[in-house]
Motif scaffolding. Structure first.
Motif, PDB file in Angstrom:
ATOM      1  N   THR A 225      10.220  15.346  -1.450  1.00 51.21           N
ATOM      2  CA  THR A 225       8.821  15.433  -1.219  1.00 51.21           C
ATOM      3  C   THR A 225       8.160  13.852  -0.693  1.00 51.21           C
ATOM      4  N   VAL A 226       8.620  13.004  -1.815  1.00 50.12           N
ATOM      5  CA  VAL A 226       7.914  11.877  -1.508  1.00 50.12           C
ATOM      6  C   VAL A 226       8.560  10.991  -0.126  1.00 50.12           C
TER       7      VAL A 226
ATOM      8  N   HIS B 237       0.841  -1.195   0.160  1.00 55.05           N
ATOM      9  CA  HIS B 237      -0.243   0.047  -0.123  1.00 55.05           C
ATOM     10  C   HIS B 237       0.857   1.385  -0.107  1.00 55.05           C
ATOM     11  N   VAL B 238       1.915   1.103   0.735  1.00 47.92           N
ATOM     12  CA  VAL B 238       2.789   2.456   0.840  1.00 47.92           C
ATOM     13  C   VAL B 238       3.645   2.480  -0.451  1.00 47.92           C
ATOM     14  N   ASP B 239       3.944   1.229  -1.074  1.00 45.19           N
ATOM     15  CA  ASP B 239       4.538   1.527  -2.371  1.00 45.19           C
ATOM     16  C   ASP B 239       3.976   2.114  -3.491  1.00 45.19           C
ATOM     17  N   SER B 240       2.435   1.677  -3.156  1.00 48.79           N
ATOM     18  CA  SER B 240       1.403   2.241  -4.081  1.00 48.79           C
ATOM     19  C   SER B 240       1.397   3.715  -4.226  1.00 48.79           C
ATOM     20  N   MET B 241       1.434   4.338  -2.952  1.00 43.62           N
ATOM     21  CA  MET B 241       1.499   5.685  -2.782  1.00 43.62           C
ATOM     22  C   MET B 241       2.603   6.337  -3.191  1.00 43.62           C
ATOM     23  N   ARG B 242       3.616   5.586  -3.062  1.00 44.34           N
ATOM     24  CA  ARG B 242       5.011   6.352  -3.527  1.00 44.34           C
ATOM     25  C   ARG B 242       5.082   6.368  -5.084  1.00 44.34           C
TER      26      ARG B 242
ATOM     27  N   LEU C 184       2.689   9.161  -6.215  1.00 42.35           N
ATOM     28  CA  LEU C 184       3.493  10.609  -5.804  1.00 42.35           C
ATOM     29  C   LEU C 184       4.346  10.902  -6.844  1.00 42.35           C
ATOM     30  N   GLU C 185       5.122   9.892  -6.984  1.00 41.45           N
ATOM     31  CA  GLU C 185       6.259  10.016  -8.198  1.00 41.45           C
ATOM     32  C   GLU C 185       5.611  10.300  -9.706  1.00 41.45           C
ATOM     33  N   GLY C 186       4.606   9.715 -10.034  1.00 40.02           N
ATOM     34  CA  GLY C 186       3.861   9.771 -10.992  1.00 40.02           C
ATOM     35  C   GLY C 186       3.207  11.395 -11.385  1.00 40.02           C
ATOM     36  N   GLN C 187       3.184  11.858  -9.908  1.00 42.61           N
ATOM     37  CA  GLN C 187       2.630  13.344  -9.998  1.00 42.61           C
ATOM     38  C   GLN C 187       3.659  14.305 -10.163  1.00 42.61           C
ATOM     39  N   GLY C 188       4.914  13.862 -10.490  1.00 42.80           N
ATOM     40  CA  GLY C 188       5.888  14.805 -10.459  1.00 42.80           C
ATOM     41  C   GLY C 188       6.589  15.165  -9.362  1.00 42.80           C
TER      42      GLY C 188
END
Length: 399
Positions: free
Chosen positions: A157-158, A140-145, A148-152
């Motif tokens: 920040t990540v 789940h945390v990896d998915s959030m990461r 966030l990276e996909g949002q630039g």
């Protein structure tokens, strides 16, 4: 006109309200009558205007009778409501990330990191607000990461977002509100951050900054920026600085623990330059040196610093307050007069590792200092001392 009671069905009565309407009809108040363990019970359901109907009253009465017969579930409305309340209370006390965040934020309100935390909590709550730490897995945390990276978002920040989630969970565990999941279930794989880059002004850029500050009408905020370079103070410490933190007699500035990034109270010297800046600030009734609206603590100066950066012609990625702190440290390290241990104390770094980013500047200063021996050797080699006739002279050759 008195209220009238009507028997609607076996065990179901309703009181007719004398004046209140439900649509075009009088409002009805439903009441159930039944027997539990040989005792007669009468319990109120509610008004028709609240959604109760004869059909719903029949269904509710049937459930209560079935519970009384089988012993499964609440046999009275009082028991049912008590169970519902207990469930709601349990839900409120459930250690969800939202609940843990509220507890964590309240305890850390006012600290230098609280402003950043409030910004970084958004993606966490969007995904995990109703989840408990035991519900969260590494995937789940990896998915959030990845999101966030996909949002630039930058690696830094990540890392801050993931670090905040980890701190919230650990804080809750320390307070007995939850347990930290086993590492086999929840692990934070932090992104690698290149933290060596520093923002340092050249003397020419600093002169342009000084000129822009001198020309700006908001001189109190201009003094804040000047003080950032003269002391190397963090943004949070500058905004939280109070007149009571300044000791003009001993020449010290106190950085209070409740607003310090480390949480520890420390002192830095009030240099002659810092003293001049502070003495020229226009004082108000506020306890803050750089007060916000209505004399309270100022929370943001971005509009001002962006205006000054543009007026001075500084690079678009230069962050004035953050960059001036780096400039302060870089100038001291490269002077050759300040060792890294002393620089660590002046910067109020929590560990020597944080100061190591300036080690290469100190090394350059040491090289310049060591190169002085070249001049000494050259002077000695070209000197013409008095010597006995026939004595040999050793000369050092330059490479």
């Amino acid at each position: 006109m008195a209220s009238e009671w009507q028997k609607l069905d076996e065990g179901i009565r309703a009181r007719v309200h004398p004046t209140r309407k439900h649509g075009v009809k009088p409002d009805l108040y439903f009441v159930l009558r039944f027997t539990v363990d040989g005792q007669k019970k009468q319990e109120a359901l509610g008004w028709a205007s609240e959604g109760w109907t004869l059909a719903k009253a029949r269904a509710e009465l049937a459930k209560l009778k079935e519970a009384a017969r089988t012993g499964n579930g609440p046999a009275t409305l009082q028991e049912k409501r008590a169970q519902a309340k207990a469930a709601r209370d349990a839900e409120k006390s459930k250690p969800t990330i939202s609940v843990l965040w509220e507890t964590y934020n309240e305890a850390h309100e006012g600290r230098a990191s609280s402003y950043t935390d409030k910004s970084n909590i958004a993606p966490i709550l969007a995904r995990f607000a109703k989840a408990t730490p035991d519900d969260i897995r590494t995937a789940h945390v990896d998915s959030m990461r990845r999101d966030l990276e996909g949002q630039g978002k930058s690696a830094q920040t990540v890392k801050h977002v993931m670090g905040l989630l980890r701190r919230i969970i650990r804080y809750g565990a320390q307070r007995g509100l939850c347990t930290v999941p086993d590492i086999s279930k929840l692990h934070f794989d932090m992104p690698k951050v290149n933290n060596v880059k520093t923002e340092c002004l050249t003397p020419e850029q600093a002169k342009a900054l000084f000129d822009a500050l001198d020309a700006d009408p908001e001189q109190n905020l201009a003094s804040l920026v000047r003080l950032a370079l003269a002391t190397g103070m963090r943004r949070g410490a500058l905004l939280a600085l109070q007149w009571g933190d300044l000791d003009f007699r001993t020449g010290h500035i106190t950085l209070r623990g409740e607003v310090a990034k480390s949480g520890n109270t420390s002192q830095i010297p009030m240099t002659a330059a810092a003293r001049v800046i502070l003495e020229e600030i226009e004082r108000t009734a506020s306890p803050y040196v750089f007060p916000g609206k209505k004399g309270g603590k100022r929370v943001e100066v971005r509009n001002f610093t962006d205006r000054i950066r543009k007026a001075a012609g500084l690079p678009a990625d230069f962050r004035p307050l953050h960059g001036l702190r780096h400039t302060y440290a870089s100038w001291l390290a490269s002077s050759g007069k300040v060792d890294l241990f002393t620089l660590q104390k002046l910067m109020t770094h929590g560990s020597p590792q944080m100061t190591q980013r300036y080690a290469h500047l100190a090394d350059e200063a040491m090289k310049r200092a060591a190169s002085v021996i070249d001049e000494c050797l050259d002077l000695a080699a070209n000197a013409e001392p008095a010597r006995p006739a026939g004595a040999k002279v050793t000369k050092f050759k330059k490479d």
